[in-house]
Every structure is written in structure tokens, then in C-alpha cells.
Write a protein that holds these residues in place. Sequence first.
Motif, PDB file in Angstrom:
ATOM      1  N   PHE A  30       0.830  -1.203   0.000  1.00  0.00           N
ATOM      2  CA  PHE A  30       0.000   0.000   0.000  1.00  0.00           C
ATOM      3  C   PHE A  30       0.867   1.257   0.000  1.00  0.00           C
ATOM      4  CE2 PHE A  30      -2.158   3.228   2.709  1.00  0.00           C
ATOM      5  CZ  PHE A  30      -3.184   3.561   1.840  1.00  0.00           C
ATOM      6  N   VAL A  31       1.887   1.271   0.847  1.00  0.00           N
ATOM      7  CA  VAL A  31       2.778   2.432   0.919  1.00  0.00           C
ATOM      8  C   VAL A  31       3.556   2.586  -0.388  1.00  0.00           C
ATOM      9  CG1 VAL A  31       4.779   3.431   2.098  1.00  0.00           C
ATOM     10  CG2 VAL A  31       2.950   2.372   3.428  1.00  0.00           C
ATOM     11  N   ASN A  32       4.031   1.471  -0.959  1.00  0.00           N
ATOM     12  CA  ASN A  32       4.753   1.546  -2.242  1.00  0.00           C
ATOM     13  C   ASN A  32       3.864   2.092  -3.350  1.00  0.00           C
ATOM     14  OD1 ASN A  32       7.163   0.554  -1.231  1.00  0.00           O
ATOM     15  ND2 ASN A  32       6.654  -1.575  -1.665  1.00  0.00           N
ATOM     16  N   LYS A  33       2.586   1.740  -3.294  1.00  0.00           N
ATOM     17  CA  LYS A  33       1.645   2.208  -4.326  1.00  0.00           C
ATOM     18  C   LYS A  33       1.463   3.716  -4.241  1.00  0.00           C
ATOM     19  CE  LYS A  33      -3.043   1.498  -6.069  1.00  0.00           C
ATOM     20  NZ  LYS A  33      -4.328   0.754  -5.899  1.00  0.00           N
ATOM     21  N   ILE A  34       1.285   4.254  -3.035  1.00  0.00           N
ATOM     22  CA  ILE A  34       1.075   5.700  -2.928  1.00  0.00           C
ATOM     23  C   ILE A  34       2.370   6.468  -3.179  1.00  0.00           C
ATOM     24  CG2 ILE A  34      -0.897   5.486  -1.367  1.00  0.00           C
ATOM     25  CD1 ILE A  34       0.886   6.144   0.950  1.00  0.00           C
ATOM     26  N   VAL A  44       1.979  12.968   2.036  1.00  0.00           N
ATOM     27  CA  VAL A  44       1.751  12.987   3.482  1.00  0.00           C
ATOM     28  C   VAL A  44       1.416  11.593   3.992  1.00  0.00           C
ATOM     29  CG1 VAL A  44       0.323  13.954   5.331  1.00  0.00           C
ATOM     30  CG2 VAL A  44       1.046  15.399   3.434  1.00  0.00           C
ATOM     31  N   LEU A  45       0.609  10.838   3.227  1.00  0.00           N
ATOM     32  CA  LEU A  45       0.271   9.472   3.629  1.00  0.00           C
ATOM     33  C   LEU A  45       1.514   8.600   3.722  1.00  0.00           C
ATOM     34  CD1 LEU A  45      -2.975   8.593   1.636  1.00  0.00           C
ATOM     35  CD2 LEU A  45      -2.746   8.857   4.099  1.00  0.00           C
ATOM     36  N   ARG A  46       2.397   8.734   2.732  1.00  0.00           N
ATOM     37  CA  ARG A  46       3.612   7.905   2.721  1.00  0.00           C
ATOM     38  C   ARG A  46       4.431   8.149   3.990  1.00  0.00           C
ATOM     39  NH1 ARG A  46       8.742   9.154   1.197  1.00  0.00           N
ATOM     40  NH2 ARG A  46       8.074  11.128   0.281  1.00  0.00           N
ATOM     41  N   LEU A  47       4.581   9.407   4.364  1.00  0.00           N
ATOM     42  CA  LEU A  47       5.375   9.721   5.551  1.00  0.00           C
ATOM     43  C   LEU A  47       4.668   9.267   6.828  1.00  0.00           C
ATOM     44  CD1 LEU A  47       6.563  13.291   4.511  1.00  0.00           C
ATOM     45  CD2 LEU A  47       7.934  11.210   4.585  1.00  0.00           C
ATOM     46  N   ALA A  48       3.346   9.482   6.888  1.00  0.00           N
ATOM     47  CA  ALA A  48       2.598   9.091   8.083  1.00  0.00           C
ATOM     48  C   ALA A  48       2.647   7.588   8.293  1.00  0.00           C
ATOM     49  CB  ALA A  48       1.153   9.565   7.964  1.00  0.00           C
ATOM     50  N   TYR A  49       2.507   6.828   7.218  1.00  0.00           N
ATOM     51  CA  TYR A  49       2.485   5.382   7.353  1.00  0.00           C
ATOM     52  C   TYR A  49       3.871   4.767   7.420  1.00  0.00           C
ATOM     53  CZ  TYR A  49      -2.501   5.650   6.890  1.00  0.00           C
ATOM     54  OH  TYR A  49      -3.816   5.945   7.117  1.00  0.00           O
ATOM     55  N   SER A  50       4.902   5.547   7.132  1.00  0.00           N
ATOM     56  CA  SER A  50       6.259   5.056   7.391  1.00  0.00           C
ATOM     57  C   SER A  50       6.449   4.834   8.891  1.00  0.00           C
ATOM     58  CB  SER A  50       7.294   6.058   6.878  1.00  0.00           C
ATOM     59  OG  SER A  50       7.297   6.092   5.472  1.00  0.00           O
ATOM     60  N   SER A  51       5.923   5.750   9.699  1.00  0.00           N
ATOM     61  CA  SER A  51       5.993   5.585  11.158  1.00  0.00           C
ATOM     62  C   SER A  51       5.239   4.351  11.610  1.00  0.00           C
ATOM     63  CB  SER A  51       5.424   6.822  11.864  1.00  0.00           C
ATOM     64  OG  SER A  51       6.297   7.917  11.749  1.00  0.00           O
ATOM     65  N   ILE A  74      15.761  -1.715  10.058  1.00  0.00           N
ATOM     66  CA  ILE A  74      14.817  -1.250   9.037  1.00  0.00           C
ATOM     67  C   ILE A  74      13.666  -0.482   9.694  1.00  0.00           C
ATOM     68  CG2 ILE A  74      13.172  -1.988   7.266  1.00  0.00           C
ATOM     69  CD1 ILE A  74      15.011  -4.397   6.749  1.00  0.00           C
ATOM     70  N   ALA A  75      13.200  -1.011  10.827  1.00  0.00           N
ATOM     71  CA  ALA A  75      12.128  -0.333  11.570  1.00  0.00           C
ATOM     72  C   ALA A  75      12.560   1.061  11.997  1.00  0.00           C
ATOM     73  CB  ALA A  75      11.732  -1.170  12.786  1.00  0.00           C
ATOM     74  N   HIS A  76      13.807   1.172  12.456  1.00  0.00           N
ATOM     75  CA  HIS A  76      14.332   2.474  12.879  1.00  0.00           C
ATOM     76  C   HIS A  76      14.388   3.455  11.706  1.00  0.00           C
ATOM     77  CE1 HIS A  76      17.768   5.252  13.777  1.00  0.00           C
ATOM     78  NE2 HIS A  76      17.001   5.444  14.834  1.00  0.00           N
ATOM     79  N   LYS A  77      14.794   2.980  10.534  1.00  0.00           N
ATOM     80  CA  LYS A  77      14.857   3.848   9.352  1.00  0.00           C
ATOM     81  C   LYS A  77      13.464   4.336   8.952  1.00  0.00           C
ATOM     82  CE  LYS A  77      19.078   1.752   7.452  1.00  0.00           C
ATOM     83  NZ  LYS A  77      19.644   0.902   6.374  1.00  0.00           N
ATOM     84  N   LEU A  78      12.476   3.443   9.019  1.00  0.00           N
ATOM     85  CA  LEU A  78      11.107   3.830   8.687  1.00  0.00           C
ATOM     86  C   LEU A  78      10.562   4.853   9.683  1.00  0.00           C
ATOM     87  CD1 LEU A  78       9.683   0.319   7.736  1.00  0.00           C
ATOM     88  CD2 LEU A  78       9.860   2.282   6.197  1.00  0.00           C
ATOM     89  N   LEU A  79      10.840   4.639  10.975  1.00  0.00           N
ATOM     90  CA  LEU A  79      10.394   5.586  11.992  1.00  0.00           C
ATOM     91  C   LEU A  79      11.057   6.952  11.806  1.00  0.00           C
ATOM     92  CD1 LEU A  79      10.409   3.202  15.073  1.00  0.00           C
ATOM     93  CD2 LEU A  79       8.427   4.485  14.277  1.00  0.00           C
ATOM     94  N   SER A  85       6.320  13.561   8.726  1.00  0.00           N
ATOM     95  CA  SER A  85       4.892  13.529   8.405  1.00  0.00           C
ATOM     96  C   SER A  85       4.165  14.759   8.926  1.00  0.00           C
ATOM     97  CB  SER A  85       4.251  12.264   8.982  1.00  0.00           C
ATOM     98  OG  SER A  85       4.373  12.257  10.401  1.00  0.00           O
ATOM     99  N   ASP A  86       4.518  15.213  10.135  1.00  0.00           N
ATOM    100  CA  ASP A  86       3.919  16.404  10.731  1.00  0.00           C
ATOM    101  C   ASP A  86       4.840  16.863  11.847  1.00  0.00           C
ATOM    102  OD1 ASP A  86       1.871  15.402  13.435  1.00  0.00           O
ATOM    103  OD2 ASP A  86       3.160  14.060  12.292  1.00  0.00           O
ATOM    104  N   VAL A  87       4.360  17.783  12.685  1.00  0.00           N
ATOM    105  CA  VAL A  87       5.225  18.343  13.725  1.00  0.00           C
ATOM    106  C   VAL A  87       5.540  17.321  14.814  1.00  0.00           C
ATOM    107  CG1 VAL A  87       5.418  20.137  15.486  1.00  0.00           C
ATOM    108  CG2 VAL A  87       4.394  20.670  13.289  1.00  0.00           C
ATOM    109  N   THR A  88       4.560  16.474  15.162  1.00  0.00           N
ATOM    110  CA  THR A  88       4.709  15.681  16.385  1.00  0.00           C
ATOM    111  C   THR A  88       4.609  14.165  16.245  1.00  0.00           C
ATOM    112  OG1 THR A  88       2.349  15.986  16.795  1.00  0.00           O
ATOM    113  CG2 THR A  88       3.845  17.520  17.882  1.00  0.00           C
TER     114      THR A  88
END
Length: 291
Positions: A30-34, A44-51, A74-79, A85-88
Amino acid sequence: MGLSIVSLTICIAFSQKYFACKDLGDKIRFVNKICCTHTTIPTVLRLAYSSSLGSDLASQCLAYSVIDKEKLDIAHKLLTLGCASDVTSGRLKLAAFYLIQDNFVMAEHVLHRIHENYTYLVSHCRSTPTEEALFKILENNLSAAEFVRQYVAFPVLYFQSEIHCMPQALILNMFVSSRPRLLNHGPSQCVYVDPQFFLHYLEYQCYFRQGRTSHKMAALDNMLWVVYYTNLEYRDSAFSLLACCLMQEEMYINAWKVLCKSMRLQNENNAAMWQIAFLIKYAFRFLRMRQ
């Protein structure tokens, strides 16, 4: 621009329901598709769902006694990617991850960065932008995605698949609370926390585990102020976390008052009832130790 931000928040609300009920492989697809579409909402979705992906993967790693170091990296890199994604919300999830790893230096660094950048122009980014917010966009000539990154504080969202990366008090809220607001605006097996409160909660936990008494008490005072004097969207989550901190300080009477306040605000489907039972057990154990 105002319509763009409203569309963005509606899209995020619907995609959360989709995201919650998929396994990790489907989430990655899903993330790769967006990622293939270079417009505001997919960005914004890609960054939000990376977390969320990073927290999901880290939770799977932490569920086993032998931790897969490669997957955890890998988890650390995604986080880390999700911090934009946003401020917080992305940064708060990263700080929580560092606390689980007992990496207090990096956790404190991330929390300081949030303090430096923290603004709250659009509360949860779920309503029509305020005049102040629109003025900021026009003044700085920002795109919708850049405005969200710099000026919007999303609530922190944990899915059930991230269960090993969230505070235990939130696990109770995830399974006990079944409010219509959660069912209508997000997936059923999830929990939200207001970002301003969660920031002070993570600060408290960081300083508590380092034994820095004055700093942890300042963070506790900030939590009390936010709960009682600000307009929180997810008050039951805040009360649950605050009560846990008070129990850590062996302030059982104060924790009792907080949980009773939570029950008065919402007397059904409230995790505070379970916490009251735990509180009674801890209080009796404390009294036996004092005798």
C-alpha cells in the motif's frame, strides 16, 4: 488551500481503516503504491504510514526473545523517515521506540526537537483551518504538504499490530474503549493520544528511568496542567497514562482521583475501571510493605 487540507484529513481517516486490517506485507504494498504518485495527499500518507510500518515491524521484532537486528534497523529507518509527516506524531513514535530500547540520550534529543518545532495551529488537522493557519500558508508560500509538516500536530495513533511499542496503559484503552467516535473516524482496534499530552508523558518516562527527579516532576506537572486546563480530544487515554505515572510515584490517592474523574466523564467502556482494580491491588501491597 483550505479545501486541500480538509481533503487530506478525510483521506487519512479513510485510509487508516484500510491500513489497520491488513498484514504487514499488504501495508508495505500500500505504501509503495502511494509512493508512485507525487501529489500532496500521497506524500503525506507515505510519511505518516512510514511511522506505522516502522512501529509495526519493531513490535514484531520485540515480540520474540531473540531480536532480529536487521529488521529492527529497518524499523528504525522507517520511523526516522516518518518524522517528516507532521510536527509531532512521527517524532513521538520515534521517541517511544528509543525509550523501549533504553536509548535515553536519543529519546531526549527527539523530545527536545519537538519542543523547538511545536505549534498547534490546526487542532488534529480534522477541522476547517483557522484564519491564523491560512495566513501562515499565504505568508510563507507553503504547499499543503509542507504546511502539515511544519504547523500541524496529528494525534498519535497506535494500531493493534504495534502493541509491543506502546505504553501498557494504552493497551487497555485499545481493547476496552468502543466509543462511536473511534468507530466512525478510525479503525476499531486502535488507540489515539493527544500529541501535547503524549510529549509530556514520554518526557516523564525518560526522566523517571534516568532518576532525574526535578525534571520528571516538571513533566508530571505539565501533564496535570494539560489534562485539566486544555481541550483534549482523547481525554480517557490521557487520564490512563497520567494515572500510571502517579502510581509509579506511589501517589495512589492522586491516581484514584484521576481515574474517578475519568469514570465521571465516561462511565461505560472505560479502561479506567480496570486501572482502579489494579490500583486497589497496588495500594494493599504498599500498605503491607509499610506494616
